[in-house]
Every structure is written in structure tokens, then in C-alpha cells.
Design an enzyme around this catalytic site. Structure first.
Site, PDB file in Angstrom:
ATOM      1  N   GLN A 112      13.883   5.518   6.236  1.00 18.39           N
ATOM      2  CA  GLN A 112      12.544   5.984   5.876  1.00 18.39           C
ATOM      3  C   GLN A 112      12.187   7.203   6.708  1.00 18.39           C
ATOM      4  OE1 GLN A 112      10.423   2.234   6.669  1.00 18.39           O
ATOM      5  NE2 GLN A 112       9.924   2.245   4.484  1.00 18.39           N
ATOM      6  N   CYS A 133       7.391   0.059  12.109  1.00 15.40           N
ATOM      7  CA  CYS A 133       6.087   0.147  12.770  1.00 15.40           C
ATOM      8  C   CYS A 133       5.997  -0.562  14.124  1.00 15.40           C
ATOM      9  CB  CYS A 133       4.958  -0.292  11.843  1.00 15.40           C
ATOM     10  SG  CYS A 133       5.393  -1.454  10.553  1.00 15.40           S
ATOM     11  N   HIS A 177       3.899   6.942  12.148  1.00 15.20           N
ATOM     12  CA  HIS A 177       2.698   6.167  12.403  1.00 15.20           C
ATOM     13  C   HIS A 177       1.733   7.021  13.187  1.00 15.20           C
ATOM     14  CE1 HIS A 177       5.780   3.201  11.435  1.00 15.20           C
ATOM     15  NE2 HIS A 177       4.790   2.643  10.784  1.00 15.20           N
ATOM     16  N   ARG A 229      16.496  -4.451   4.312  1.00 16.97           N
ATOM     17  CA  ARG A 229      15.679  -5.459   3.633  1.00 16.97           C
ATOM     18  C   ARG A 229      16.582  -6.265   2.717  1.00 16.97           C
ATOM     19  NH1 ARG A 229      10.263  -1.791   2.324  1.00 16.97           N
ATOM     20  NH2 ARG A 229       9.976  -1.178   4.502  1.00 16.97           N
ATOM     21  N   LYS A 275      -3.076   0.643   0.521  1.00 20.80           N
ATOM     22  CA  LYS A 275      -2.269   1.849   0.565  1.00 20.80           C
ATOM     23  C   LYS A 275      -2.556   2.769  -0.617  1.00 20.80           C
ATOM     24  CE  LYS A 275       1.790   0.211  -1.965  1.00 20.80           C
ATOM     25  NZ  LYS A 275       3.138  -0.347  -1.893  1.00 20.80           N
ATOM     26  N   ASP A 283       9.620   7.924   8.299  1.00 25.48           N
ATOM     27  CA  ASP A 283       8.491   7.068   8.634  1.00 25.48           C
ATOM     28  C   ASP A 283       7.680   7.676   9.773  1.00 25.48           C
ATOM     29  OD1 ASP A 283       6.994   4.823   8.320  1.00 25.48           O
ATOM     30  OD2 ASP A 283       8.441   3.443   9.212  1.00 25.48           O
ATOM     31  N   HIS A 294       0.154   4.170   8.506  1.00 30.84           N
ATOM     32  CA  HIS A 294       1.600   4.155   8.232  1.00 30.84           C
ATOM     33  C   HIS A 294       1.835   5.122   7.089  1.00 30.84           C
ATOM     34  CE1 HIS A 294       2.136  -0.134   9.873  1.00 30.84           C
ATOM     35  NE2 HIS A 294       0.837   0.019   9.800  1.00 30.84           N
TER      36      HIS A 294
END
Length: 655
Positions: free
Chosen positions: A400, A353, A404, A382, A485, A402, A531
Site C-alpha cells: 500500500q 496503521c 497516516h 490479507r 471513509k 499508505d 488513514h
RNA sequence: GCCCGGGUAGCUCAGUGGCAGAGCAGCGCACUCGUAAUGCGCAGGUCGUGGGUUCAAAUCCCACCUCGGGCUCCA
């Protein structure tokens, strides 16, 4: 003439019995078979023991083992018997809690002298349990005052703590299975010299049990708190019949057969070389095909849905994660810093992000360009605790899908709605179609932002979720540090649920990074950020699909879609022609020449779970056809013209 | 990170103090075959890593790495 009572049965009929009759008397009056199967009585407000006297005029129902509540009951009683067995074998053991859980039960113990259970102990305990079952000990309930209870369990510190919690009216839901009585009393169940704090009810006697198996021993923290003592937990499974137990054990085998870690090795898809490190996967060529196809499809769908693609590096100076708050809230999940020249610390990114935020902030933004949707297949790292890495579903390096979304507050609700629709549509395209939603709220003590903002964000998510019409489950305190979320939970082919997509609403990061857009009023406004990841991680989604399909991936995802098998060597050139023809349509096809008997090659192709095996022999060479052996078909189909086959395959591949 | 259990050939596993084993996979040769295992042969292991005990260690002890099952955590 003795007084009588009457009770109403579920079918609407009534039964009259002598006053003082119990649930067991009722079951016996209805039939000997029911009396034998009966475990408890539903007297209207919850289950009670069969030994309890019936209430005149009540509507009652006899509970047997072939219902969910009946199984929960016998699992709970089996846990009780296990505790009794453990206490016989380890006098002085402390008992914690022993509830029924999905498919079974567990009981937590603290053994004298800090002893630990070993795997071999399970057999001994099981043998002792069978002895207790054989003794047909009745379960007898008694109620005591809080003080009596405390005195009774003076040598059982965990039980005493539970009673104190009841006294302090602080009993959590978890304790509810352990205590009984109404407010000022607790209930105890006794059988043959053993007594346990328990709300009940229990089956009438231990001989109602017996179809159980102790599965494994594990550690578990008292009250789930890692700062409190770690107890020894034994898991078991228990069922109403031998057949049900065996069916359950068979389901476990089936799940093991589908295990993506096993399939990944068998089908040569990916591996975890020890040299690289725990939780870090490499994808082999066949797994690489699957991944590439998955990702390409996702990219196409995102492009069509109005997303723009961005790219960002894997490492960054610490400043970025200081501003974002990750170093305050997330550092324990991050790989340790790389120190450079004593001047800058660099971090591997655990999330994408902040990078997308910098893209947004690279120039002034107008309301005209919102919503702006930035997508990246972003690889993040991670530092997961060593005990939690698990195949591809819990790794330390993952990609991911991912994105935004930067939008105005006014656009937020609409974006969330269309986003949920997009998520579900995409997941369905990959073959998952059974979902429910989970709404995760503010994590206590681990978050930023005002209550008002959290409230608005949480309600926006709830509204969007409710409009989708799916089941919505609340996950109290499960949100990220910057916002609540929604996660999409998918059920796979054998009914297991997986957390897939997450959608998070965030008012915090735009604020921290000072994001703005210029509105129609020529004033600066703060955008809202959403997100979202649909696969969650590509690796996890890969694993879920593999298990969902038990390795037999649909044609469009299969690493190899068809294999041509020439019957004899001299059919080889024709086999190559067939393969070349299909490849012109974009199919993934190979040829296995006749070095081995056809049966052996067919078998190998089956084990590789190839969607199509195409056998070509004399007849096919002569007629321009193939023999089609489709995965899952009962019998091969002979003499299919090659063009017809090509058309069939193309129709089966949607993209 | 914590508790329990594992790590022996590419895979599945046998081997509990005395020469490192099997099946499958691989390679070679022969076989040329119509839908789930053709035959013969060959090769393949610092027994997870490092220490220790012992005349002798895959085997016993210690530490670490790693995998599995849980707890906590989570995409």
C-alpha cells in the site's frame, strides 16, 4: 359520437383518441414504425404497459428499445422469458428474482432435487427461449390481493416470501422489481400458461425480444445472504437490435484484450507462480521497471507534499493487533498466527496503521509538529477467501502507498480538503481523470466508537468531498471498523470504474493507543488520525493503469522506451551509438541486431507496445539521423537528427 | 467459504480408453534485409497433484491444489 380523450406528447403537441385507447393505439396513431418499436408508455409517474388505457389529459411518452429505460424493460422481459423456458425444461423449479442489470439481466432459480445448471444447459434454455419468442405470446397483467397472491404462488416459496414481505411492508428496494399493485395488491404477468409475480411493465409480447444471449451460470445466495440457500443464477445480455448485441459482445472482447492478467503475461511484467501460493505475485524485470517508476514518482510527490517516510516490519506480536482491535474485528482476513515457544503469537500485518502509531508514540508530541504525515510503501498480507483472489486487483500480499496523518481536530477539515486535492492531482498525473467519490458510513454491528464520533467524522468527510465538486455516492455501512471513509472511484478508458484511493477518518485508534500531543495550553490532547492510500495498493493501481492504457503505457512508465533497429549488421555500431546517446538522457533503450528481417523486428516491437522504434540504415549513418517509428503513428518519419529525437523524448517524459 | 467451468510444451490450443500433437516462442545454421512474420533444422511435456477402476487412463471415478466467471467480501 364516442367520447374522446386527449394526451400531450413530449414535443408539446396533443393527440385526440377514442376513450379507452391504449398506449399501443397512441403509438399506432402516430406511426406504424413507432407502433412497431414501442415497448411501454411513460404516463408521468413511471412506465406502464402499452396495453393500459390512456388517462385523459396526461402527458405521455412512448418508450422504445433504444433508451436506457427501454433496454432495462426488454432485459427484464427477457429474464421473464428465460424463467418460462427454465420452467418448461425443469418442471417444478422454484423462481426467485429476475431483474435487469447493467448490460443484461439474470434470474435466480432453485431446481427440483437440488439439480444444478451446467454450461451445456444454456444452449437448451436459449433454444427454448427462442421458441417462446417465436410464439409471440402477449404479456397480460392482472392484479390480485395479497391473500390470492399467496395462494397463487403456494408452490413458489420465494415468490410467497416476497409477497409476505410486501404484506409486512418490509419490502426492500430489491423486491421493488418483483411486486406491483399499490400496497394491498400484487401484480402477476401471464403469457401462455406461464405466470410470474412481477411489478412490470413488460414489453407487449415476446416477439419484441430476441437479441439476447445467455452468458454464464453462477451461484448466488437468496437475498444475497450467505446463510440462506444458494440459488442457481443465469446471467444473460439482451439488446434492442442485433447490431447492439454484437457491439456489446465486441466490447467484452475489447475488455478481455485489455485484461491485465493477459497483458501481464504477454508483456512479461508479472506472474503468479503456483509454488508461492494463491494471490501472491512476482514482478518480472519489465514489470519491475514500471513499478519502480510509479513508486519513485509517488515518493517525490509525497515528499513535496510534506510527508515523512517511515519503515516498519512485516510481522508483529499479537499484542499490537489486540490493542488496535484488528484481532477483534479483522482476524478472519488475517493469516493465521505463527506460534513461537508457546509464548508469543506473531502475525503478518494486514495493515500498517498500528506501526505508524508506534512511531508517533515513540516520544511526546507537541502541537507545533502537527500535522505529522507518515508515509510508507508498506507491504501487507490479507488472507482473502479463496474465491475472491483476482489477478493483481485482489491479492493476498500487496504494497500500500499508505500514510497516516496525525493532526488536531481543528486541522482535520483543512487536512481532508488538501488531501483530496492531492489525491486527485496525483491520479491525474498517472493518466486517470474521470472520478467520482463514494462516502462509506458506519458498518452496523462491526465497529468501535460512539455515534457522536462517527457522526462528526462522517460529516467532515462529506464536507471535504462536496467541496471537491465531484459526484458523491453514498455507500451505507461500508466503512472500516474504526471510521468512515471516502473512496475515489476512477473510470478508465473504456468506462469501467475502479476503487482507487481511500481516505479514512479515525478517532478510535488514537484513543486505543492513548495518543496525545501537548497543546499551546500545555494540556494533553488527543490527535485525530487520517488513514489514506492513493493507489490503494501498488499492485491494483498497476493493474488499473495497464488496463486503462491497454498495455501501451505512456513513455515515462514504459518498461522499455525505445529500441534501435539497425537495418543491416554493419549499422550495428551506429545503432549502439544512438542508444548510448539516449541513455545519457536517462532513457531506457535497447538495440536489436539484424539477425532477422527488419519487418519481423518492427512487428515484434509493435507487439511489445514499445513507444518508439528507431530504424537506422545507410542514410542515417551518413547523416547522424534515425528513422522514427512512433507507437500509434500512421507512418514512420525518416531522417530525424538524433539530438532532435533526444529533445523530443525528454519533453515527453514529465519527470 | 459456496455454485458453475477449466488446468495437455514458455504461450494459444487439438487430442473422450490403445505409441503425446500443431502453430507461435526458444536454440542452431544459412540469409544482411528501410518499417507488422526469411528459410531449413533441432530441442522441448511425470498431460495440475495424489489415489482408484482397467490388460491398457491425458481420456472414466474420488480427493486435493490452482485458474476463470459469479455470490459473499474487499485495497
Amino acid at each position: 359520437m364516442p367520447a374522446e380523450i386527449s394526451v400531450r406528447l413530449p414535443d408539446g403537441s396533443t393527440r385526440t383518441l377514442p376513450e379507452g385507447s391504449t398506449g399501443l393505439d397512441l403509438a399506432s396513431a402516430i406511426g406504424a414504425r413507432l407502433a412497431k418499436a414501442a415497448l411501454a408508455l411513460d404516463g408521468g409517474d413511471g412506465l406502464v404497459d402499452l396495453a393500459r388505457p390512456l388517462q385523459d389529459g396526461a402527458t405521455v411518452r412512448i418508450v422504445t428499445g433504444d433508451s436506457d429505460e427501454g433496454r432495462a424493460l426488454l432485459r427484464h422481459s427477457t429474464a421473464h422469458v428465460m424463467a418460462q423456458a427454465v420452467l418448461r425444461l425443469w418442471p417444478g423449479a422454484h423462481l426467485a428474482i429476475g431483474p435487469a442489470v447493467q448490460d443484461g439481466f439474470y434470474y435466480d432459480f432453485e431446481l427440483p432435487g437440488g439439480a444444478r445448471f451446467r454450461d451445456e444447459d444454456l444452449e437448451r434454455i436459449e433454444a427454448e427461449m427462442r421458441a417462446i419468442v417465436g410464439e409471440a405470446q402477449p404479456f397480460e397483467r392482472e392484479e390480485r390481493s395479497i391473500d390470492d397472491g399467496l395462494a397463487f404462488f403456494a408452490d413458489q416459496p420465494f415468490k410467497a416470501e416476497i409477497i409476505e414481505a410486501v404484506r409486512d411492508r418490509a419490502a426492500s428496494a430489491e423486491d421493488a422489481g418483483e411486486v406491483g399493485g399499490e400496497g394491498a395488491a400484487v401484480s402477476i404477468y401471464r403469457n401462455a400458461g406461464f405466470a410470474d409475480l412481477c411489478r412490470g411493465p413488460h414489453v407487449p409480447a415476446t416477439d419484441r425480444l430476441g437479441h439476447f444471449k445467455l452468458m454464464r451460470v453462477a451461484g448466488a445466495y437468496w437475498r444475497g445472504d450467505e446463510h440462506r440457500p444458494q440459488l442457481q443464477r443465469i446471467y444473460g445480455t439482451a439488446w434492442e437490435s442485433k447490431a447492439a448485441l454484437e457491439a456489446h459482445l465486441h466490447r467484452l472482447e475489447e475488455a478481455e484484450r485489455r485484461d491485465h492478467r493477459r497483458l501481464g503475461a504477454e508483456l512479461d511484467l508479472f506472474s503468479f507462480p503456483e509454488e508461492i501460493g494463491s494471490g501472491l505475485a512476482v514482478f518480472h524485470p519489465k514489470g519491475g521497471v514500471v513499478r519502480r517508476v510509479m513508486e519513485e514518482h509517488s515518493r517525490r510527490r509525497h515528499e513535496a507534499a510534506g510527508y515523512e517516510f517511515v519503515y516498519s516490519p512485516h510481522i508483529t506480536k499479537a499484542d499490537l493487533f489486540e490493542v488496535s482491535g484488528h484481532l477483534d474485528w479483522y482476524e478472519e482476513s488475517m493469516f493465521p498466527a505463527m506460534e513461537l515457544d508457546g509464548e508469543h503469537r506473531y502475525f503478518l500485518k494486514p495493515m500498517n496503521c498500528p506501526f505508524h502509531i508506534l512511531v508517533y508514540r515513540s516520544r511526546p508530541r507537541s502541537y507545533r509538529e502537527l500535522p505529522q504525515r507518515m508515509f510508507e510503501l508498506g507491504t501487507v498480507y490479507r488472507y482473502e477467501k479463496s474465491g475472491v483472489v483476482h489477478g493483481l486487483t485482489r491479492v493476498r500480499g500487496m504494497t500500500q502507498d499508505d500514510a497516516h496523518i496525525f493532526c488536531t481536530r481543528e486541522q482535520m477539515d483543512g487536512e481532508l480538503r488538501s488531501l483530496l486535492g492531492f489525491v486527485l492531482e496525483l491520479l491525474r498525473e498517472y493518466g486517470l481523470d474521470d472520478f467520482y467519490l463514494e462516502l462509506s458510513t458506519r458498518p452496523p454491528g462491526k465497529s468501535v466508537g460512539s455515534d457522536e464520533e462517527w457522526g462528526v467524522a462522517t460529516e467532515a468527510l462529506r464536507t471535504a468531498a462536496l467541496e471537491e465538486g465531484l459526484q458523491l455516492v453514498l455507500d451505507e455501512g461500508g466503512g472500516a471498523f474504526y471510521g468512515p471513509k471516502i473512496s475515489v472511484q476512477a473510470r478508465d478508458a473504456i468506462g469501467r470504474t475502479w476503487q482507487m484511493s481511500t481516505i479514512q477518518l479515525d478517532f478510535q485508534l488514537p484513543q486505543r493507543f492513548g495518543l496525545t500531543y501537548v497543546g499551546a495550553d500545555n494540556e494533553r490532547h488527543r490527535p485525530v488520525m487520517i488513514h489514506r492510500a492513493l493507489f490503494g495498493s501498488v499492485e491494483r493501481f498497476f493493474a488499473v493503469l495497464l488496463e486503462h492504457y491497454a498495455g501501451a503505457l505512456p513513455l515515462w512508465l514504459a518498461p522499455m522506451q525505445a529500441r534501435v533497429l539497425p537495418v543491416r549488421d554493419d549499422h550495428g555500431p551506429y545503432a549502439e551509438e544512438v542508444a548510448a546517446r539516449l541513455r545519457r538522457d536517462g532513457r531506457r533503450v535497447d538495440v536489436e541486431h539484424a539477425a532477422e528481417p527488419l519487418g519481423a523486428r518492427v512487428r515484434r516491437g509493435r507487439l511489445e507496445k514499445l513507444p518508439y522504434l528507431l530504424v537506422v540504415g545507410d542514410d542515417d549513418v551518413a547523416a547522424g539521423t534515425v528513422g522514427v517509428n512512433a507507437r500509434g503513428a500512421d507512418a514512420p518519419e525518416r531522417g530525424v537528427p538524433v539530438d532532435e529525437l533526444a529533445a523530443r523524448l525528454s519533453a515527453e517524459v514529465p519527470v
